[in-house]
Design a protein around this motif. Structure first.
Motif, short mmCIF file in Angstrom:
data_model
loop_
_atom_site.label_atom_id
_atom_site.label_comp_id
_atom_site.label_asym_id
_atom_site.label_seq_id
_atom_site.Cartn_x
_atom_site.Cartn_y
_atom_site.Cartn_z
N LEU A 296 10.11 6.61 -6.55
CA LEU A 296 9.34 6.52 -7.78
C LEU A 296 10.09 7.22 -8.90
O LEU A 296 10.57 8.33 -8.74
CB LEU A 296 7.99 7.19 -7.54
CG LEU A 296 6.81 6.49 -8.15
CD1 LEU A 296 6.80 5.03 -7.78
CD2 LEU A 296 5.55 7.16 -7.68
N PRO B 55 9.63 -0.26 1.46
CA PRO B 55 10.22 0.90 2.14
C PRO B 55 10.14 0.84 3.66
O PRO B 55 10.88 1.54 4.34
CB PRO B 55 9.40 2.07 1.62
CG PRO B 55 8.09 1.48 1.27
CD PRO B 55 8.34 0.07 0.85
N LEU C 25 0.82 -1.21 0.00
CA LEU C 25 0.00 0.00 0.00
C LEU C 25 0.85 1.25 0.00
O LEU C 25 0.53 2.24 -0.67
CB LEU C 25 -0.91 -0.01 1.22
CG LEU C 25 -2.00 1.06 1.12
CD1 LEU C 25 -3.19 0.51 0.39
CD2 LEU C 25 -2.38 1.57 2.48
N TYR C 26 1.95 1.21 0.73
CA TYR C 26 2.84 2.36 0.74
C TYR C 26 3.33 2.65 -0.67
O TYR C 26 3.36 3.79 -1.13
CB TYR C 26 4.06 2.09 1.62
CG TYR C 26 3.79 1.97 3.10
CD1 TYR C 26 2.95 2.87 3.75
CD2 TYR C 26 4.40 0.99 3.86
CE1 TYR C 26 2.71 2.76 5.08
CE2 TYR C 26 4.16 0.88 5.20
CZ TYR C 26 3.31 1.76 5.82
OH TYR C 26 3.09 1.65 7.16
N ILE C 27 3.75 1.57 -1.35
CA ILE C 27 4.32 1.76 -2.68
C ILE C 27 3.27 2.32 -3.63
O ILE C 27 3.54 3.21 -4.42
CB ILE C 27 4.88 0.41 -3.19
CG1 ILE C 27 6.01 -0.06 -2.26
CG2 ILE C 27 5.41 0.55 -4.61
CD1 ILE C 27 6.52 -1.43 -2.57
N GLN C 28 2.05 1.79 -3.51
CA GLN C 28 1.02 2.23 -4.44
C GLN C 28 0.49 3.62 -4.13
O GLN C 28 0.24 4.42 -5.02
CB GLN C 28 -0.14 1.23 -4.42
CG GLN C 28 0.20 -0.05 -5.16
CD GLN C 28 -0.81 -1.12 -4.89
OE1 GLN C 28 -1.53 -1.09 -3.88
NE2 GLN C 28 -0.86 -2.10 -5.78
N GLU C 29 0.33 3.88 -2.87
CA GLU C 29 -0.40 5.08 -2.48
C GLU C 29 0.45 6.31 -2.30
O GLU C 29 -0.06 7.42 -2.39
CB GLU C 29 -1.08 4.83 -1.13
CG GLU C 29 -2.46 4.36 -1.18
CD GLU C 29 -3.10 4.56 0.19
OE1 GLU C 29 -4.24 4.15 0.31
OE2 GLU C 29 -2.47 5.14 1.10
N ALA D 75 -1.41 2.62 -12.27
CA ALA D 75 -1.07 1.60 -11.28
C ALA D 75 0.45 1.48 -11.17
O ALA D 75 1.16 1.51 -12.17
CB ALA D 75 -1.66 0.27 -11.71
N ILE D 76 0.91 1.38 -9.96
CA ILE D 76 2.34 1.27 -9.74
C ILE D 76 2.65 -0.19 -9.45
O ILE D 76 1.96 -0.84 -8.66
CB ILE D 76 2.75 2.16 -8.57
CG1 ILE D 76 2.52 3.62 -8.95
CG2 ILE D 76 4.20 1.94 -8.20
CD1 ILE D 76 2.41 4.55 -7.80
N ASP D 77 3.66 -0.68 -10.11
CA ASP D 77 4.00 -2.09 -9.95
C ASP D 77 4.67 -2.31 -8.59
O ASP D 77 5.77 -1.82 -8.34
CB ASP D 77 4.95 -2.49 -11.09
CG ASP D 77 5.36 -3.93 -10.95
OD1 ASP D 77 4.61 -4.68 -10.29
OD2 ASP D 77 6.41 -4.30 -11.49
N VAL D 78 3.97 -3.01 -7.75
CA VAL D 78 4.48 -3.20 -6.39
C VAL D 78 5.79 -3.97 -6.41
O VAL D 78 6.71 -3.69 -5.66
CB VAL D 78 3.43 -3.93 -5.54
CG1 VAL D 78 4.00 -4.27 -4.19
CG2 VAL D 78 2.21 -3.07 -5.39
N TYR E 56 9.39 -2.16 -6.76
CA TYR E 56 10.06 -1.34 -5.76
C TYR E 56 10.31 -2.14 -4.50
O TYR E 56 9.51 -3.02 -4.15
CB TYR E 56 9.21 -0.10 -5.43
CG TYR E 56 9.07 0.81 -6.61
CD1 TYR E 56 10.08 1.72 -6.91
CD2 TYR E 56 7.97 0.73 -7.44
CE1 TYR E 56 9.97 2.54 -8.01
CE2 TYR E 56 7.85 1.55 -8.54
CZ TYR E 56 8.86 2.45 -8.83
OH TYR E 56 8.77 3.26 -9.91
N LEU E 57 11.37 -1.80 -3.84
CA LEU E 57 11.68 -2.48 -2.58
C LEU E 57 10.69 -2.04 -1.52
O LEU E 57 10.05 -0.99 -1.62
CB LEU E 57 13.09 -2.12 -2.13
CG LEU E 57 14.21 -2.64 -3.01
CD1 LEU E 57 15.52 -2.06 -2.55
CD2 LEU E 57 14.25 -4.15 -2.93
N TRP F 15 -1.27 0.53 8.72
CA TRP F 15 -0.33 1.36 7.95
C TRP F 15 0.22 2.51 8.76
O TRP F 15 1.40 2.77 8.74
CB TRP F 15 -1.03 1.85 6.68
CG TRP F 15 -1.27 0.70 5.77
CD1 TRP F 15 -0.37 0.15 4.92
CD2 TRP F 15 -2.45 -0.06 5.64
NE1 TRP F 15 -0.94 -0.92 4.27
CE2 TRP F 15 -2.21 -1.07 4.69
CE3 TRP F 15 -3.72 0.00 6.24
CZ2 TRP F 15 -3.17 -2.00 4.32
CZ3 TRP F 15 -4.67 -0.92 5.86
CH2 TRP F 15 -4.40 -1.92 4.92
#
Lengths: 498, 94, 132, 81, 156, 498, 237
Positions: free
Chosen positions: C64, C84, B40-44, C75-78, C81-82, F70
């Motif tokens: 990013l 975080p 979720l962190y990466i996407q949001e 959409a961001i490809d999960v 990316y490492l 989160w």
């Protein structure tokens, strides 16, 4: 059994506690005010306690719940006949002791009087608390307060031996407190309740016989320390270093009686006659106690220090009370319970006398007492009454209790214990008669002319009153506060329930 | 003391290695650590906070309270040193 | 077994580092050495955390890149990316570690002022001799 | 993520760690600790944790070492173990 | 008891090369530190790293130019105030969010005073926070270093 | 505003702490009222929280407005609200008390001292209130760091004690962090509530087991549980008196809280009790702790050192209550967190006041202290009685529940240990009380002033005395109202899974 | 008799004369001292004003040049050229310039920056050339080590004055392979040279001259300084 809800038991307990703090607040400067608190509290307390007697005699029970600690455990007061017995003894004798103490400390010019009276009031407060507590936990709470409140009294003199005496007292009683705490916790675990019930409640729990026996032993150990049962009696003679009113309180009214009271509560209200019969414990305890009865008597013979001799006499008599209760017959129980009161009156007389002698002549040893009777005839007269009473001579009240006890032994069909009772009476006589004889009839050492020189009036009057009361109760056991009725009521409850 | 230290160290090591056995494979993208919270962190992050550096976004926003704590730790350390060592400087300050 | 050792060799290495650090913290007599051990220990833990954030298979640093910045909605490809989160946690841990080191060094200076040595056994001896 | 590099760095890190706790000259030990931090930092960069590596470079290898040196120069340089 | 004379790291260095080079480098280090703080959103770095570098530049100043010179630039009092100020900026932004009606540290509430949109408000909130962290870390690092290296700021 | 209390309770002391250095530059005298005012606000907030919980039930607070797994969440339930009140109240009392002792011991460092004081309190509160395992670590470090520094400025030997604390504390914190790391690897979550949901499916996993082990060891170090307590006696006894009065009661209690949290909230009791033998180990460790602490305390002549060793034993109590892992034992443990915090705080305050006035902490040099400092010694006596488990002081009740808990778990040895420990405590404290109340002046000392030399009354200053008296009164009140506390709070604070 | 009286009278009068003269001298001295003190004070005040004015002007210049330099650096680093980031950059550069402007351009006698920069740019290729040459030399040394290696420390007193020039020289020496500046103390350079040839090259002093040329030292008049001072003198007069 009707239950009456009233805050009177609470007030009976609180009155002296409040007085204690008033005493503390008044301090050393205003002696008269300070001591008037004591007396006022004593009178009020007695009146409150006495006012509950009629209700009790109607077969009612007075209850008052203060707090709930945990589901099933409350800080609760309940006045029943047996508790009433102890309550009335303690509160009535406090009046006498108060007057006597004032006379005693003033004539000896004791130090730290504020602390003394404070602790005294606290003791009485907790004694009444013990008498009126409705369950084991409440009993334990007041029992421990009593322990602590007595400590400053024992160590009052601040001499090394007083401090050692205090230490010994604390070690014995605190260990006992811990054992009790464990036993009570165990009881709660087994039964889920701690409320006293005439005829016992622990048998309804889930304890196996082995655990119940263990528990019983622990209870007796716990309360037995204060009651001075034989292997645990050591602190009692040592605590004789305390000022005499304290010894009187300790040995006649509050402390040891609290132990005995606790023992009887356990025997009669926690375990109950039936269970004890079933487990066969009663006979074991009875033999065990008999050793104390006889042993203490013989040890008393060997004591030269007057107060120590009285102390062993106390151990002896306390054991008799417990023995009476453990024989589990109607008469013996009645005898035991009533001896609780009677012994108190007689023994306090004896101690008062010892104190009076000390105040006047600074004599502490039996061998020094030759001819004192001529110097202090009133005192020694009272002494004679107490001593004779303890030996079971009519018409003094000791006779009545001993009579019932002996009857009980016969009822239980245990001739051994009849002999134990008789031996004890003999021994009592054996170690008191020489004192009386010597003080009245023996010649004084050459050169000393006896002259009439009584102790201060504040001391003599209480002595006389307690001595007279002993006789009155001997003639009419049901006079004034109706000890006899109360005792038989208590026994009736126990046996009726069982 | 050295022996105790050695024993403690070896015990800790043993415990650590004991746990290794069931660890997820090294760098597994589907391990719980990478698949439960962090996607979720990466996407949001960019959408919600307009911050491309996810570490900064998480550090200062999602878990900003940790970072406040962290800053406080540093502050604490500074004041601690002042408390322990700082003496009055002649002429400087009161 | 071989897989157990080799496949997770880095965990083994962290474990070894932690052991070294822990040993130095407890076993060394010199106070500065203890602190060095503490730093090693802490950074071994940090290493351990960081390695939980690793993803094999083409994942890059968690920043990013390129157009994704402008088009936040796509959409961001999960998997690209490492993770975080361990990085964030470890930033905090590093700060904590330096703060602790600072405080400990200040304490060391206090100790040195008083006993004029940094060896634990000597300090204990001095304390015993002076009876404090 | 190249495992050879990873392994080599790990070995360096361990060597530095052992050296740092065994060397008797504290100043040298502290400098080696700085080197250790630096290798650590490389390792993290290689694992993709650039932020952490950056921090470690500035803190562990930078300010941390300076603080250590300050303390060592203020006290004793020789250690007995 | 003879206390061994110790090296004083806060004495002015007499090496002209070190002095001159650090003099030339310090402003660049500082601007780099500020860059790191300001660009924490886009590249590695942030308040903490920037703060440490900023602090390091000042530490360098102390090492090369001596304590007194450095203290002329950054007095003890200023340093203390910056310590507090930095952390206070952080906590204060959090508190501001509470005052604006959100939860603690909920930067989206800052939108009400910044009028830039929620995501941007968060971004700015992060920046503000980073600045606070940077100031605090810088001041604290310098303070810790001074305390340790001088043993508590001795005589002038 | 009310829903913001959870944030305010941490943030207010934090922000206030940031201001203190500035205030210190400006006007030094303002630090003290500032701190006291802030802590009053904190205390009120904590009361607000517990009030909210009692009226509307548990709630959570989302920091930054992010949803729980989160973002960071404060999960407030009965347990941590209860501990919050304890922490904030005791820190308030210690803050009030600290004025004179700080002026006396650290005249030049008022501002940084109070800064760290507030930070320490904020850290402790943060540990208690947070619902995120990593956030807990951060606050743990805040409190530890301030603790290290505050200890290090104590008397002779404090720096080295503090350094040992740094080493051990860091090991503890790092182990905790490792535990968090292992949990994170296994679950990917840091939120306590989330973890509690995820974990039950993976109790068989070795990772979880290792994580649990590291958690336990880490918290044990922080809380000075028996074999890992070695850093504690020196550190706590050499710290400045206001500091030890703050950390000795609170640090260990908060660690105990964390232990309960981890064992019974994050992990289910099912795991903690059945899957791992840790409970048995903990139980026996605390068993040893109780004895070792008591015996070590007996060997001390320094009053503060003695208290510190007693603290080891007291921590043992709480851990024992946790380790028996049943409802009543845990009730006892939580109640003991409250009671022991009060008792320890009071004792340390008293010791601080004594050394402030008399200048010594040697228990053999406290002659006549009851005349010099009557109120302080009164408070000391009450607390001592409470420690020895004498009702109605609060120590008795927690002991009562703990014993019930051990009996229910069938751990007779533990029950015996608890009882013995109260005896040891009695011995420990009566040594002091005896000396202060009953030992006359030593001859050499008395000769200086002669027999008539009256001891001057020299009570501690009011800012010290008021907290002491409040704490002492609190001990009695807590004892009397322990039933209410249990039925209204602790009953619900015990994790629901029992 | 009279004679003695006369002599006495004469003595007396001489004494009185002497006294009065002394007193007069004292008075004169005091007056003179006071005037000179006043003069010194006056001069000091003038100097102070002069210095302050000079300082301010120099500060402003330093600030601006630092700012420009730093801004360039910032823009190089940043890579974000929107208004927001540039304004942050301006802010940051302003801040750093404010606190550190006297670091970057600390030496007030640094001369004209434009000239220095121009000459420095010219100097760099020469230095490069030198570096390459000595590289070759050292390579030869490395290949045939036995013959020519003759390491020794040479020391020479430099004619350079400012710090910056000395640092440039020292770094140039170190950059050229074969020679390393070990220490610089009070203008004396201690250089470690690996062979005789490099030492001789160094001792020719060409590098020193070039560095001096860059910074307009030793053989240059400080034109800029005078230009700086002139308007202030005018104003003061």
């Amino acid at each position: 059994m009707d239950v009456v809800c009233s805050s009177r038991p609470l007030w009976a307990v609180l009155v002296s506690m409040i007085a204690a703090f008033l005493i503390l607040a008044t301090g050393e400067k205003n002696r008269n005010i300070r001591e008037s608190w004591t007396i006022i509290a004593a009178l009020i307390k007695f009146l409150i306690v006495a006012s509950m007697i009629p209700l009790i005699l109607q077969g009612k029970v007075i209850e008052y719940t203060l707090f709930t600690f945990y589901p099933g455990i409350c800080l609760q007061f309940r006045v029943d006949a047996f508790g009433m017995m102890f309550g009335i003894v303690a509160s009535s004798l406090w009046i006498a002791t108060s007057f006597y103490s004032i006379g005693y400390v003033r004539s000896l010019n004791e130090h730290a009087q504020t602390r003394y009276f404070f602790a005294f009031a606290m003791c009485l407060s907790s004694a009444i608390g013990i008498a009126f507590s409705a369950n084991l936990l409440t009993l334990l709470i007041f029992y421990e307060i009593l322990t602590i409140a007595t400590y400053p009294l024992v160590a009052h003199k601040e001499t090394p031996e007083a401090i050692i005496g205090g230490r010994k007292y604390l070690v014995y009683t605190l260990v006992a407190g811990c054992v009790l705490l464990f036993a009570i916790a165990m009881t709660y675990y087994l039964t889920g309740t701690l409320d006293f019930k005439a005829g016992g409640f622990i048998g309804e729990g889930r304890g196996s016989n082995g655990i119940l026996i263990l528990l019983f032993i622990m209870f007796i150990l716990g309360f037995g320390v204060k009651a001075g049962i034989m292997p645990m009696h050591e602190w009692l003679p040592t605590a004789m270093v305390a000022p005499t009113p304290v010894s009187a309180l300790l040995h006649a009214v509050a402390v040891v009686k609290a132990g005995v009271f606790g023992c009887l509560r356990v025997i009669l209200y926690v375990f109950g006659p039936n269970l004890l019969h079933d487990l066969g414990l009663w006979i074991l305890l009875a033999y065990f106690i008999s050793i104390t009865v006889v042993g203490a008597g013989f040890l008393a013979l060997g004591q030269d220090h007057l107060k120590r001799r009285l102390a062993f006499s106390t151990i002896n008599n306390l054991a008799i009370i417990i023995l009476g209760a453990i024989l589990l017959t109607k008469s013996s129980m009645t005898g035991g319970i009533i001896h609780l009161a009677n012994h108190a009156f007689m023994k306090i007389t004896l101690f008062f006398c010892a104190g009076a002698i000390y105040v006047k002549t600074h004599k502490e040893y039996v061998s020094q007492l030759d001819g004192v009777g001529r110097q202090m005839p009133m005192t020694m007269g009272a002494f004679a009454i107490g001593a004779l009473g303890l030996s079971g001579l009519p018409p003094i009240n000791g006779f009545i209790s001993k009579w019932f006890l002996c009857l009980g032994a016969l009822e239980a069909k245990q001739i051994v214990f009849l002999f134990v009772f008789l031996t004890s009476a003999m021994l009592d006589a054996a170690f008191f008669f020489p004192i009386i004889y010597n003080s009245f009839f023996k010649k004084l050492p050459a050169g000393i002319v006896p002259h009439f020189d009584e102790a201060p009036m504040l001391m003599v009057i209480p002595i006389t009153i307690t001595a007279l009361l002993s006789i009155v109760f001997g003639i009419a056991p049901d006079a004034f506060v109706r000890f006899f009725s109360i005792a038989s009521l208590a026994v009736q409850n126990i046996l009726g329930a069982g | 003391m050295k022996v105790i230290a050695l024993i403690a160290a070896i015990m800790t090591g043993a415990l650590l290695i004991y746990g290794i056995e069931e660890m997820p494979k090294w760098g597994d993208p589907n391990s719980p650590a990478s698949s439960h919270v962090s996607p979720l962190y990466i996407q949001e992050a960019i959408e919600k906070t307009a911050t491309p550096n996810m570490v900064t976004a998480v550090l200062a926003d999602y878990r900003g309270y940790d970072t406040l704590g962290e800053t406080t730790v540093i502050f604490t350390a500074g004041i601690a040193c002042v408390l322990m060592l700082r003496k009055k400087r002649k002429g400087g300050g009161d | 077994m071989l897989d157990y050792v080799i496949g997770k060799y880095n965990f083994w290495i962290y474990a070894v580092l932690m052991m070294i650090g822990l040993y130095a913290m407890m076993g060394k007599k010199n106070l500065v050495k203890k602190l060095i051990g503490m730093n090693i220990f802490q950074s071994a833990i940090i290493l351990f955390y960081i390695s939980t954030g690793v993803k094999t298979g083409g994942a890059t640093v968690p920043i990013l890149m390129g157009h994704a910045q402008e088009h936040g909605h796509q959409a961001i490809d999960v998997a690209g990316y490492l993770n975080p989160l361990p990085h964030v946690l470890m930033l905090t841990a590093i700060v904590v570690s330096i703060a602790t080191t600072g405080v400990a060094l200040a304490i060391i200076i206090l100790i040195y002022r008083r006993y004029n040595t940094l060896e634990e056994n000597e300090i204990l001896k001095i304390r015993k001799d002076t009876g404090v | 993520m190249i495992w050879q590099l990873d392994l080599i760095l790990c070995i360096f890190v361990i060597i530095c760690a052992i050296a740092a706790i065994t060397i008797k000259d504290l100043l040298a030990a502290v400098i080696i600790l700085g080197a250790y931090s630096f290798f650590m930092c490389l390792l993290w960069t290689e694992m993709g944790a650039v932020d952490v590596a950056f921090t470690e470079a500035s803190v562990g290898a930078g300010v941390g070492t300076v603080l250590f040196i300050a303390a060592v120069s203020k006290t004793k340089r020789r250690s007995k173990d | 008891m003879i206390i061994k004379s110790t090296v004083d790291m806060t004495r002015q260095s007499d090496d002209v090369i070190v002095k001159t080079l650090s003099r030339l480098l310090i402003p660049f280090i500082q601007i780099y530190a500020l860059y790191v703080i300001a660009h924490g959103h886009y590249s590695p770095g942030g308040g903490f790293q920037g703060g440490v570098i900023l602090g390091a530049s000042l530490i360098l100043l102390v090492i090369t130019y001596g304590l007194d010179n450095a203290l002329r630039r950054m007095t003890e009092r200023l340093n203390t105030i910056l310590c507090s100020l930095g952390v206070f900026i952080y906590a204060g932004i959090g508190l501001l969010c509470v005052i604006l009606g959100g939860n603690y540290l909920d930067y989206k509430e800052l939108d009400q005073i910044l009028h830039v949109g929620i995501a941007q408000a968060r971004s700015l909130g992060i920046l503000g926070v980073e600045v606070g962290v940077g100031i605090a870390v810088m001041a604290v690092m310098v303070s810790i270093f001074l305390d340790i290296a001088t043993g508590g700021l001795p005589k002038k | 505003m009310a829903e913001q209390f959870p944030a305010l309770i941490i943030v207010v002391p934090l922000i206030a702490a940031f201001f203190i250095p500035v205030i210190g530059w400006w006007k030094k005298q303002l630090c003290y009222p500032w701190v006291v005012a802030v802590l009053v606000v904190t205390f009120i907030s904590s009361l607000g929280i517990i009030n909210t919980i009692m009226t509307t039930g548990k709630f959570s607070y989302r920091l930054g407005g992010w949803a729980p797994p989160w973002g960071i969440e404060y999960a407030l339930d009965y347990l941590n609200a209860f501990v919050l009140v304890i922490v904030s109240f005791i820190s308030l009392m210690v803050a009030v008390y600290s004025k004179k002792s700080v002026e006396d011991e650290l005249p030049e460092k008022t501002a940084p001292f109070y800064t760290l004081f507030l930070l320490l309190v904020a850290g402790l509160l943060g540990i208690v209130v947070t619902g995120d395992v990593f956030n807990l670590f951060v606050f743990l470090e805040i409190s530890s760091l301030s603790c290290y520094a505050l200890i290090a400025i104590g008397e002779e030997g404090a720096p080295i004690a503090s350094f040992n604390y740094v080493i051990m504390g860091t090991i503890g914190a790092c182990f905790y962090l490792l535990g968090v790391g292992y949990l994170y690897i296994a679950t990917g979550s840091l939120n306590m509530a989330d973890l509690a949901v995820i974990l039950p499916n993976m109790y068989h996993s070795k990772i979880i087991l290792v994580a649990f082990a590291f958690f336990t060891v880490g918290v044990m170090v922080k809380g000075a549980v028996f074999p890992l307590h070695i850093w504690m006696p020196d550190a706590y006894s050499t710290a400045p008196s206001a500091v030890s009065a703050l950390i000795a009661p609170l640090m260990t209690k908060v660690a105990a809280y964390v232990m309960i949290r981890i064992m019974f909230t994050i992990f289910q009791p099912r795991f903690s009790v059945e899957t791992v033998p840790v409970m048995t180990v903990l139980g026996w460790l605390s068993f040893i702790a109780i004895f070792a602490g008591g015996i070590k305390a007996l060997a001390q002549t320094d009053l503060k050192k003695m208290l510190v060793y007693i603290l080891v034993a007291e921590v043992g109590y709480i851990v024992m209550g946790v380790s028996v892992a049943n409802k009543i034992g845990l009730t006892g443990a939580i109640l003991h967190i409250l009671n022991d915090a009060f008792m320890m705080a009071c004792l340390f305050l008293v010791v601080g006041a004594i050394s402030y006035r008399i200048g010594t902490r040697d228990i053999h040099k406290l002659h006549n202290l009851n005349k010099i400092m009557p109120f302080t010694m009164g408070a000391f006596t009450i607390t001592a009685l409470s420690m020895a488990g004498i009702p109605p002081a609060c120590g008795f009740f927690s002991k009562w529940y703990l014993i019930l808990g051990t009996i229910e778990a069938g751990q007779w040895a533990f029950a015996a240990a608890l009882l013995c420990s109260s005896l040891i405590n009695a011995v420990l404290f009566f040594r002091v009380i005896e000396c202060a109340y009953f030992k006359p002046m030593e001859p050499a000392y008395a000769n200086d002033g002669g027999e008539t030399h009256m001891v001057q009354r020299d009570e501690a200053p009011l800012t010290m005395l008021v907290p002491i008296v409040i704490m002492a009164a609190g001990i009695i009140l807590l004892g009397i109202f322990s039933g209410n506390i249990i039925s209204s709070i602790i009953q619900f604070a015990v994790p629901a899974s029992f | 008799m009279e004679v003695t009286i006369l002599v006495q009278a004469a003595d007396e009068s001489f004494r009185i004369l002497e006294e009065s003269r002394n007193r007069a001298r004292q008075v004169l001295d005091t007056a003179a001292r006071l005037t000179s003190e006043a003069q010194i004070l006056q001069r000091k005040r003038v100097e102070a004003i002069f210095k302050g004015a000079k300082q301010t002007k120099a500060d402003v210049i330093k600030f601006i040049s630092t700012f420009i330099l730093l801004m360039g650096f910032w823009l190089l680093l940043s890579g974000h050229y929107d208004l927001f980031h540039i304004s942050i950059g301006v802010l940051c550069c302003g801040l750093v310039s404010h606190i550190s402007h006297n670091l970057l351009f600390a030496n007030p006698r640094a001369g004209d920056m434009r000239v220095i920069v121009k000459r420095f740019i010219v100097y760099v290729p020469w230095l490069m050339y030198q570096i390459i040459m000595s590289n070759l030399h050292v390579a030869r040394l490395a290949l045939w080590p036995k013959k020519l290696i003759d390491p020794k420390i040479i020391e020479f007193k430099s004619k350079l004055e400012s710090d910056i020039s000395m640092v440039t020289l020292a770094n140039s020496i170190t950059l050229t392979p074969g020679t390393i500046t070990v220490d610089v103390k009070d203008g004396v350079f201690y250089v470690h040279a690996v062979s005789k040839k490099v030492a001789e090259d160094l001792m020719t002093g060409e590098m020193e001259d070039r560095v001096a040329h860059i910074f307009m030292e030793a053989d240059h008049v400080y034109v800029q300084d005078i230009l700086d001072m002139a308007p202030i003198f005018v104003e003061l007069k």
